[in-house]
Design a protein around this motif. Structure first.
Motif, PDB file in Angstrom:
ATOM      1  N   ARG A 303      29.525 -19.600  17.196  1.00 61.71           N
ATOM      2  CA  ARG A 303      28.240 -19.315  16.568  1.00 61.71           C
ATOM      3  C   ARG A 303      27.580 -18.098  17.227  1.00 61.71           C
ATOM      4  NH1 ARG A 303      25.603 -23.383  13.831  1.00 61.71           N
ATOM      5  NH2 ARG A 303      23.629 -22.959  14.884  1.00 61.71           N
ATOM      6  N   PHE A 304      27.773 -17.962  18.530  1.00 59.12           N
ATOM      7  CA  PHE A 304      27.245 -16.803  19.240  1.00 59.12           C
ATOM      8  C   PHE A 304      27.877 -15.513  18.716  1.00 59.12           C
ATOM      9  CE2 PHE A 304      27.788 -14.030  23.085  1.00 59.12           C
ATOM     10  CZ  PHE A 304      26.475 -13.597  23.144  1.00 59.12           C
ATOM     11  N   GLY A 305      29.179 -15.533  18.469  1.00 58.34           N
ATOM     12  CA  GLY A 305      29.849 -14.368  17.888  1.00 58.34           C
ATOM     13  C   GLY A 305      29.327 -14.053  16.501  1.00 58.34           C
ATOM     14  N   ASP A 306      29.097 -15.097  15.690  1.00 58.51           N
ATOM     15  CA  ASP A 306      28.517 -14.874  14.359  1.00 58.51           C
ATOM     16  C   ASP A 306      27.162 -14.195  14.473  1.00 58.51           C
ATOM     17  OD1 ASP A 306      30.727 -16.151  13.399  1.00 58.51           O
ATOM     18  OD2 ASP A 306      29.710 -18.027  12.896  1.00 58.51           O
ATOM     19  N   ALA A 307      26.339 -14.667  15.412  1.00 56.77           N
ATOM     20  CA  ALA A 307      24.992 -14.110  15.570  1.00 56.77           C
ATOM     21  C   ALA A 307      25.044 -12.639  15.978  1.00 56.77           C
ATOM     22  CB  ALA A 307      24.206 -14.921  16.598  1.00 56.77           C
ATOM     23  N   LEU A 308      25.979 -12.274  16.863  1.00 59.67           N
ATOM     24  CA  LEU A 308      26.072 -10.887  17.300  1.00 59.67           C
ATOM     25  C   LEU A 308      26.427  -9.967  16.145  1.00 59.67           C
ATOM     26  CD1 LEU A 308      27.898 -11.115  20.768  1.00 59.67           C
ATOM     27  CD2 LEU A 308      25.467 -10.744  20.315  1.00 59.67           C
ATOM     28  N   LEU A 309      27.435 -10.325  15.351  1.00 62.45           N
ATOM     29  CA  LEU A 309      27.862  -9.454  14.254  1.00 62.45           C
ATOM     30  C   LEU A 309      26.814  -9.392  13.143  1.00 62.45           C
ATOM     31  CD1 LEU A 309      31.673 -10.287  14.015  1.00 62.45           C
ATOM     32  CD2 LEU A 309      30.608  -8.189  14.844  1.00 62.45           C
ATOM     33  N   LEU A 310      26.232 -10.541  12.793  1.00 63.84           N
ATOM     34  CA  LEU A 310      25.172 -10.531  11.783  1.00 63.84           C
ATOM     35  C   LEU A 310      23.966  -9.736  12.285  1.00 63.84           C
ATOM     36  CD1 LEU A 310      25.301 -14.245  10.561  1.00 63.84           C
ATOM     37  CD2 LEU A 310      25.936 -12.216   9.245  1.00 63.84           C
ATOM     38  N   GLY A 311      23.657  -9.878  13.567  1.00 65.61           N
ATOM     39  CA  GLY A 311      22.535  -9.132  14.121  1.00 65.61           C
ATOM     40  C   GLY A 311      22.749  -7.629  14.045  1.00 65.61           C
TER      41      GLY A 311
END
Length: 690
Positions: A303-311
């Motif tokens: 989920r942290f990886g998802d947040a970084l790319l979406l951010g």
């Protein structure tokens, strides 16, 4: 429409997923693949060939004991693959292409047939009787729209269609259409792109990010997300959003991979402890607890990886909103108004900068509450970031004079664009007082300096070499801007802007300012999710300008919120080029981003952004451009009107007493241009007021 990008099939992974599933849940996710590092020896022992293995992965990516991870490839190859796929994802979609000699998919063939059918319908049936040529122009516009949406051919090539069809259908001349493809706006595009290309080549942004992160002993997930989004936001103000994503997305995936691998290592240690034959009950219970915690940690790391790319994707869109050169749609606004005196680079920054910052904060808030606030990822230690910096140093060397000069040139271009209306243009004028220097001139000065200053890293070459420009400069961007402006010109030449503008203009007086802004921003935002923001801007902006004139209001009252809305493409992975890059780079992770990840994060963000932008465009538009005032003289004198005269008719307009006001000429067949109408609806003979 969720095409696959760069060798990865996203369609099978995303279309079967239900939008009602909570993002971040692993219930419906594919099983994370096992990552291995390929030895240079082929099938031999991985340890024996490690010294001869090509150096492709950073230290962060090599982290781990139980397994090793490698991303798709290094940044240069990613750039080559993604710089075009970001704006034309359907052309890179895998799958059968059974039509037109293996060139087209079923979707592209459908787009071609629809485009031809709608063009023939309007050219032959001609349903609009008042302005006959507006039928042909509407057919051309829809033809280009279908080609852009279905990507029948590359979108930059579609931009050449108006050059062929507008003169052929006798809408306007070849000379007028050709002028749209190269003008001062095109020079502004190329000049800012050259400086951003030098910034990208120097790898300075990544060095700055690392140096900032190394200022802290441990970077927590919330602070790390804020830092990457902040750097991406600032860079996207001056550098092409695709280039920004290609610079920062590999670094973000490296951080996410490190967090995932740490969680896998803890899970492996817990499994080994639980499998001991003579382990006591207490040890087994403790190991089982650690196993559950490590599995939860792995989910949180993903989920942290998802947040970084979406951010990064959201920050690139918001950052591009802040400057006039940050998004392609802004150039269309530049070609429709008296740009030099009304919406120059400095004025747009003062207007859109606060809006972009607030939208960026909204994006961070959504990702924080949906991902970061629930994560148990501890953060990244300083040692990991130092190892990443060592990899960068071994690749490009220490901070060089080249990077320092590129940074100064970028700062110079920024300063010139901001100060030009105040310290240059007022003193460089013609005999009649006309402005001689606009943003294109001052933007070209730093671009020229790149070729006059010698490089320290590459002896006997300039800071930016022509082979690099020839290979990397996106000349298709110039065609794309020119095609959109050619459509704008065709709207005015054919009278189509008057037909559509009349329909919308009748509604404007019945809506309040805030309600009007919500309708405009919401409608344009929805169009940009489905169509490209370039196609939406090229089609809708001239309509908005004509609608404003028919309602006898300042065109910027409609154009400013419509232009801002073209950057609010958060809902779908194909809605913006930055979203496409984020989707493609997520293939390097154990689990790719999914359509629902974009949708469920983009939905609350879009709703909040529409409401906030509606309020801020009303407030800042009045402060910067007096959009609530009477229709100004300059709006009657631009090419977007053609049916407006400024008459000496005193009276109240928008609550203000004026001695002169705009009078919109009725160019219908019945009036034959002999009657004009002012703001309150009163009509006058044009012979009496001219």
């Amino acid at each position: 429409m969720v095409p696959s990008v760069v060798g990865k099939s996203c369609v099978d992974q995303t279309e079967a997923e239900d939008l009602s599933t909570e993002p971040g849940s692993l219930a419906s996710s594919p099983k994370p693949p096992q990552f291995t590092r390929a030895s240079s020896k082929g099938s031999g022992d991985s340890g024996s060939g490690s010294d001869e293995m090509p150096r492709r992965s950073s230290t962060l990516e090599k982290l781990g004991l139980s397994s090793s991870i490698t991303r798709a490839d290094t940044l240069p190859k990613a750039h080559e693959e993604l710089q075009h796929a970001a704006t034309m994802p359907m052309l890179f979609k895998e799958g059968p292409r059974p039509f037109w000699g293996g060139l087209w998919t079923c979707t592209q063939l459908l787009g071609f047939l629809l485009a031809v059918a709608v063009l023939l319908f309007f050219c032959l049936v001609r349903p609009i009787k008042e302005f006959p040529k507006s039928n042909d122009m509407l057919g051309v516009t829809l033809f280009c729209a279908f080609f852009w949406v279905f990507e029948v051919v590359p979108i930059c090539i579609t931009a050449l269609v108006p050059m062929v069809l507008l003169p052929t259908l006798e809408i306007t001349s070849s000379q007028i259409v050709a002028q749209a493809y190269w003008n001062w706006i095109s020079v502004l595009v190329v000049s800012t792109y050259l400086v951003s290309l030098a910034m990208e080549e120097s790898r300075l942004p990544k060095r700055l990010v690392l140096r900032f992160l190394l200022m802290f002993p441990t970077m927590r997930p919330a602070a790390l997300l804020a830092t990457l989004m902040g750097f991406c936001f600032v860079l996207a103000m001056f550098v092409n959003s695709v280039a920004v994503m290609l610079l920062l997305a590999p670094f973000a995936t490296s951080l996410a991979l490190a967090a995932e691998e740490t969680a896998r290592n803890e899970s492996a240690e817990a499994d080994a402890e639980a499998d001991l034959e003579h382990a006591s009950a207490a040890v087994a219970s403790s190991a089982e607890r650690r196993r559950r915690e490590s599995k939860n940690l792995l989910k949180d790391a993903q989920r942290f990886g998802d947040a970084l790319l979406l951010g990064l994707a959201y920050a690139a869109s918001c950052g591009g909103m802040a400057t006039l050169t940050g998004a392609v749609a802004h150039y269309f606004l530049a070609g429709m108004v008296d740009f030099d005196t009304q919406v120059n680079w400095a004025h747009w920054l003062q207007f859109a900068g606060p809006i972009a910052v607030i939208c960026g904060l909204l994006a961070y808030g959504v990702l924080y509450f949906r991902y970061i606030s629930k994560t148990s990822v501890a953060g990244l230690s300083k040692e990991l970031l130092e190892a990443e910096e060592e990899d960068l140093l071994s690749e490009v060397g220490s901070f060089s004079r080249d990077e320092f000069l590129v940074l100064l040139i970028q700062a110079l271009q920024l300063a010139l664009l901001i100060l030009r209306p105040y310290v240059i243009s007022p003193y460089v004028t013609s005999f009649s007082g006309g402005v001689l220097v606009n943003d294109a001139t001052v933007a070209a000065i730093p671009a020229l300096l790149l070729f006059f200053l010698p490089s320290e890293v590459r002896p006997r070459q300039a800071l930016l070499s022509w082979p690099t420009v020839h290979e990397r400069l996106d000349f298709g961007l110039v065609l794309l801007v020119g095609g959109g402006m050619a459509i704008n010109s065709g709207f005015a030449q054919s009278g189509l802007n008057l037909i559509v503008g009349d329909c919308i203009g009748d509604i404007i007086p019945h809506l309040g300012r805030f309600s009007l802004n919500v309708c405009i921003i919401g409608g344009v935002t929805l169009c940009c999710q489905v169509f490209s923001n370039v196609g939406a801007a090229a089609t809708l902006l001239p309509v908005m300008a004509s609608a404003a004139l028919q309602a006898v209001v300042n065109p910027l009252r409609l154009l400013l919120p419509a232009t801002i809305a073209t950057s609010l493409a958060f809902l779908l992975p194909t809605a913006a080029p930055s979203n496409v890059v984020a989707l493609a780079k997520s293939a390097d992770l154990a689990r790719m981003l999914r359509t629902r990840d974009f949708f469920w994060n983009g939905l609350p963000l879009t709703i909040a952004a529409v409401l906030v932008c509606a309020a801020l465009t009303q407030i800042l538009g009045e402060v910067m451009f007096d959009v609530d005032g009477p229709l100004p003289r300059w709006a009657c004198e631009t090419t977007i009107s053609g049916n407006c005269i400024f008459a000496k008719i005193p009276g109240f307009v928008e609550g203000r007493w004026v001695q002169e006001q705009a009078c919109i000429i009725n160019q219908g067949a019945a009036a034959d241009g002999m009657i004009c109408r002012i703001w309150n609806g009163t009509t006058y003979s044009t012979a009496d007021v001219m």
